[in-house]
Design a protein around this motif. Structure first.
Motif, short mmCIF file in Angstrom:
data_model
loop_
_atom_site.label_atom_id
_atom_site.label_comp_id
_atom_site.label_asym_id
_atom_site.label_seq_id
_atom_site.Cartn_x
_atom_site.Cartn_y
_atom_site.Cartn_z
N LYS A 9 44.98 59.97 31.64
CA LYS A 9 45.18 61.26 30.99
C LYS A 9 46.66 61.56 30.73
CE LYS A 9 41.24 63.27 33.38
NZ LYS A 9 40.86 64.18 34.47
N LYS A 10 47.52 61.21 31.68
CA LYS A 10 48.92 61.60 31.57
C LYS A 10 49.90 60.44 31.46
CE LYS A 10 48.37 65.99 33.85
NZ LYS A 10 49.10 67.05 34.48
N VAL A 11 49.45 59.21 31.70
CA VAL A 11 50.36 58.06 31.68
C VAL A 11 49.69 56.85 31.04
CG1 VAL A 11 51.73 56.45 33.09
CG2 VAL A 11 51.53 58.83 33.80
N GLU B 234 57.86 60.44 31.56
CA GLU B 234 56.72 60.92 32.34
C GLU B 234 55.38 60.45 31.81
OE1 GLU B 234 56.52 64.95 33.67
OE2 GLU B 234 58.63 64.98 34.27
N SER B 235 55.37 59.81 30.65
CA SER B 235 54.12 59.37 30.04
C SER B 235 53.98 57.86 29.89
CB SER B 235 53.97 60.00 28.65
OG SER B 235 53.97 61.40 28.74
N THR C 24 54.82 60.78 24.16
CA THR C 24 53.77 60.47 25.12
C THR C 24 53.24 59.05 24.97
OG1 THR C 24 52.09 61.36 23.65
CG2 THR C 24 53.01 62.86 25.33
N ASN D 62 46.45 60.11 36.19
CA ASN D 62 45.48 61.16 35.88
C ASN D 62 45.95 62.56 36.22
OD1 ASN D 62 43.33 59.76 34.68
ND2 ASN D 62 42.60 59.08 36.68
N ASN D 63 46.75 62.71 37.28
CA ASN D 63 47.02 64.05 37.80
C ASN D 63 48.45 64.55 37.69
OD1 ASN D 63 44.29 64.32 38.63
ND2 ASN D 63 44.75 63.08 40.43
N TYR D 64 49.43 63.68 37.80
CA TYR D 64 50.81 64.15 37.91
C TYR D 64 51.72 63.80 36.74
CZ TYR D 64 49.32 64.68 42.75
OH TYR D 64 48.64 65.03 43.87
N GLY D 65 51.48 62.68 36.12
CA GLY D 65 52.46 62.14 35.19
C GLY D 65 53.49 61.36 35.98
#
Length: 174
Positions: free
Chosen positions: A14-16, A110-111, A162, A58-61
């Motif tokens: 989701k985030k990375v 962060e991605s 991203t 999934n949660n933090y990046g």
């Protein structure tokens, strides 16, 4: 003779988005070699790192505080993060313990994270450990080469930074 690498996508959460590289004309990436080499003997330590990749993805990046600064440059880092109280935790014989397995990587932002290789760290400094020293040195060389590819426009960011784009035939010399 120059050594070269090709970018290989590994996983998207989701985030990375995680990437690795294959060296010369190798079929497997450095990260895939890392997983293969530690699946049997260091399975629990490997699972701990793989759980961190999922958790971060999934949660933090890919925030800097989730990566261990171990490189010769500010951009090369390692997993798992420092500290034994963070979750997911590594336990050995029922006790919280620091995980000595290191996975070297480049946290591009962060991605986007590039995953390399690693091993069991037996010395305080990576450059003094016979196990991780070759992986540490290679990660530093690859980090510099990938950063150069970003600067030269061989690897580009999408509009919101991203995701990356690059020519599938891109060769990164290091």
């Amino acid at each position: 003779m120059n050594t070269f690498a090709h970018i290989k996508p590994i996983a998207q959460y989701k985030k990375v988005s995680y990437y690795s590289v294959s060296i010369d004309d190798g079929d497997t990436s450095l990260f895939e070699d890392f997983v293969k080499n530690h699946t049997t003997e260091n399975k629990n330590k490997l699972d701990h790192i793989l759980n961190w990749l999922k958790e971060i993805g999934n949660n933090y990046g890919a925030r800097t505080d989730y990566f261990r600064p171990e490189g010769e440059t500010a951009d090369t880092s390692a997993l798992p993060p420092q500290g034994i109280s963070r979750k997911p935790q590594y336990t050995e014989y029922g006790k919280k313990k620091a995980n000595s397995l290191r996975l070297y990587c480049l946290r591009a932002n962060e991605s986007v994270v590039f995953l390399f290789n690693g091993d069991i760290k037996t010395d305080r400094k990576a450059q003094n450990c016979p196990n991780v020293k070759p992986h540490f040195k290679l990660a530093n060389k690859l980090t510099k080469a990938i950063n150069t590819a970003f600067i030269e426009g061989d690897i580009n960011w999408n509009d919101n930074w991203t995701e990356i784009s690059y020519n599938e035939d891109l060769i990164i010399y290091f």
